[in-house]
Design a protein around this motif. Structure first.
Motif, short mmCIF file in Angstrom:
data_model
loop_
_atom_site.label_atom_id
_atom_site.label_comp_id
_atom_site.label_asym_id
_atom_site.label_seq_id
_atom_site.Cartn_x
_atom_site.Cartn_y
_atom_site.Cartn_z
N MET A 1 0.83 -1.21 0.00
CA MET A 1 0.00 0.00 0.00
C MET A 1 0.86 1.26 0.00
N LEU A 2 2.06 1.15 0.55
CA LEU A 2 2.97 2.29 0.57
C LEU A 2 3.27 2.77 -0.85
N LEU A 3 3.15 1.84 -1.80
CA LEU A 3 3.54 2.16 -3.16
C LEU A 3 2.36 2.53 -4.05
N THR A 4 1.16 2.61 -3.49
CA THR A 4 0.03 3.00 -4.32
C THR A 4 0.04 4.51 -4.56
N GLY A 5 -0.48 4.90 -5.72
CA GLY A 5 -0.49 6.32 -6.07
C GLY A 5 -1.56 7.11 -5.32
N ASN A 6 -2.49 6.44 -4.69
CA ASN A 6 -3.61 7.11 -4.03
C ASN A 6 -3.22 7.49 -2.60
N LYS A 7 -3.15 8.81 -2.36
CA LYS A 7 -2.62 9.28 -1.07
C LYS A 7 -3.51 8.85 0.11
N THR A 8 -4.85 8.94 -0.08
CA THR A 8 -5.75 8.57 1.02
C THR A 8 -5.58 7.10 1.37
N LEU A 9 -5.50 6.26 0.34
CA LEU A 9 -5.30 4.82 0.59
C LEU A 9 -4.00 4.59 1.35
N ARG A 10 -2.95 5.35 0.95
CA ARG A 10 -1.66 5.19 1.62
C ARG A 10 -1.75 5.59 3.08
N GLN A 11 -2.49 6.69 3.35
CA GLN A 11 -2.60 7.14 4.73
C GLN A 11 -3.35 6.12 5.58
N ILE A 12 -4.44 5.58 5.00
CA ILE A 12 -5.22 4.58 5.75
C ILE A 12 -4.35 3.34 5.99
N ALA A 13 -3.63 2.92 4.93
CA ALA A 13 -2.78 1.73 5.06
C ALA A 13 -1.67 1.98 6.09
N GLY A 14 -1.12 3.18 6.06
CA GLY A 14 -0.05 3.52 7.01
C GLY A 14 -0.55 3.41 8.43
N LEU A 15 -1.75 3.93 8.67
CA LEU A 15 -2.32 3.87 10.02
C LEU A 15 -2.62 2.42 10.41
N ALA A 16 -3.23 1.68 9.46
CA ALA A 16 -3.59 0.29 9.77
C ALA A 16 -2.34 -0.53 10.08
N GLU A 17 -1.24 -0.24 9.38
CA GLU A 17 -0.03 -1.04 9.58
C GLU A 17 0.70 -0.68 10.86
N THR A 18 0.56 0.56 11.33
CA THR A 18 1.46 1.00 12.39
C THR A 18 0.77 1.56 13.62
N CYS A 19 -0.53 1.76 13.58
CA CYS A 19 -1.20 2.43 14.71
C CYS A 19 -1.21 1.52 15.95
N ASN A 20 -0.80 2.04 17.08
CA ASN A 20 -0.90 1.31 18.34
C ASN A 20 -1.04 2.34 19.47
N PHE A 21 -1.03 1.87 20.71
CA PHE A 21 -1.26 2.79 21.83
C PHE A 21 -0.15 3.85 21.91
N LEU A 22 1.07 3.43 21.61
CA LEU A 22 2.16 4.41 21.70
C LEU A 22 1.96 5.53 20.67
N PHE A 23 1.49 5.13 19.48
CA PHE A 23 1.22 6.14 18.46
C PHE A 23 0.14 7.11 18.96
N LEU A 24 -0.92 6.55 19.55
CA LEU A 24 -2.01 7.42 20.03
C LEU A 24 -1.53 8.33 21.15
N LYS A 25 -0.69 7.80 22.05
CA LYS A 25 -0.15 8.63 23.13
C LYS A 25 0.70 9.77 22.56
N LEU A 26 1.52 9.41 21.58
CA LEU A 26 2.39 10.42 20.96
C LEU A 26 1.56 11.49 20.25
N LEU A 27 0.47 11.03 19.63
CA LEU A 27 -0.41 11.95 18.92
C LEU A 27 -0.96 13.01 19.89
N LEU A 28 -1.26 12.57 21.11
CA LEU A 28 -1.79 13.51 22.11
C LEU A 28 -0.70 14.42 22.64
N LYS A 29 0.52 13.89 22.76
CA LYS A 29 1.60 14.66 23.37
C LYS A 29 2.29 15.59 22.35
N ASN A 30 2.48 15.08 21.14
CA ASN A 30 3.25 15.85 20.16
C ASN A 30 2.82 15.44 18.74
#
Ligand SMILES: C[S@@+](CC[C@H](N)C(=O)[O-])C[C@H]1O[C@@H](n2cnc3c(N)ncnc32)[C@H](O)[C@@H]1O
Length: 263
Positions: free
Chosen positions: A1-30
């Motif tokens: 998905m990282l290599l697809t030309g569609n930016k929205t798809l890439r963003q969704i795929a990026g989140l699905a592949e990497t989102c976890n509690f640490l990401f959410l905590k970091l999102l709140l902090k910085n």
């Protein structure tokens, strides 16, 4: 998905592949730092799995002759640049190993990498480094990529190397890499370092020019490889021009390397 030309798809795929509690905590902090999180997690995963979409190897697997080599690093904190020291060290090691006579860098910024190429290359090496001329550095009409616009405005070619003992090796060039005449450097450069604009069109154009400049047994190196977010087009551009099967990702860095075969 990282290599697809569609930016929205890439963003969704990026989140699905990497989102976890640490990401959410970091999102709140910085929020700004949280943008780097998906890329860092993704690169760590790809480094551990080693052969999935592309090969990932340590610098010592790629350059066995790097073991025992000493490099010199001058670390100048560069506002706006996130390049970690380990990445600078890899560039320095590659320079030591290849003993280049000519290096071509597309994208000077303030000249930190140019300085480190100069510190680790033979006395008679020339480092050609290209950046936009002052009149073209206002940015707005040049790039859709907001991260690039900020870098273009903040760039000051030469600020990091002027007055240094090795500055005589560095030739500062000015021009837009999309229209610059690279023909005089054809098949004559040992190391081409691509680190300028990060939009798809520019990455493709810079990559084509890099492949035309590199000499037999030389290499092309890209920064910002395997990145989700603003710099994702680097990976897509390399895929379309070079083919990810022809490059190797350097472990613990955002560097990708292509090796030009012997004649
Ligand atoms: C990421 S910075 C380079 C960083 C530098 N290699 C270092 O690590 O010290 C990207 C640079 O590319 C320049 N740039 C952006 N678009 C360009 C273009 N079309 N032609 C030439 N240079 C460009 C910007 O002005 C900026 O200075």
């Amino acid at each position: 998905m990282l290599l697809t030309g569609n930016k929205t798809l890439r963003q969704i795929a990026g989140l699905a592949e990497t989102c976890n509690f640490l990401f959410l905590k970091l999102l709140l902090k910085n929020r700004a730092k949280a943008r780097q999180f998906p890329g860092e997690i993704f690169r760590s995963y790809m480094g551990l799995v080693r052969d999935e979409r592309w090969a990932c190897r340590s610098i010592f697997e790629l350059f066995p002759q790097a073991a025992g080599n000493r490099v010199v690093l001058e670390h100048i904190p560069c506002e706006g640049l996130l390049t970690p020291l380990e990445q600078l060290a890899c560039l320095a090691l590659i320079t030591k190993c290849l003993q280049p006579r000519a290096i071509f860098e597309i994208g000077t910024y303030r000249g930190r990498t140019a300085l480190n190429f100069a510190l680790n290359s033979p006395k008679d090496c020339t480092i050609h480094t290209l950046d936009l001329p002052p009149g073209m550095r206002l940015g707005d009409d040049l790039r859709q990529n907001s991260a690039d616009r900020d870098l273009i405005r903040a760039s000051s070619p030469g600020a990091c190397y002027e007055g240094k003992d090795v500055a005589y090796k560095i030739e500062q060039l000015y021009g837009d890499s999309k229209t610059f005449d690279f023909a005089p450097y054809r098949r004559s450069v040992d190391i081409v370092y691509v680190d300028a604009a990060h939009d798809y069109e520019a990455v493709c154009s810079d990559s084509e020019n890099a492949l035309a400049m590199v000499r037999a047994n030389g290499c092309v190196i890209w920064d910002e490889f395997a990145n989700y977010g603003e710099y994702n087009d680097v990976t897509r551009g390399i895929q379309d021009v070079v083919g990810v099967e022809n490059i190797v990702h350097v472990e613990n860095t955002q560097l990708a390397v292509y090796f030009q075969p012997a004649d």
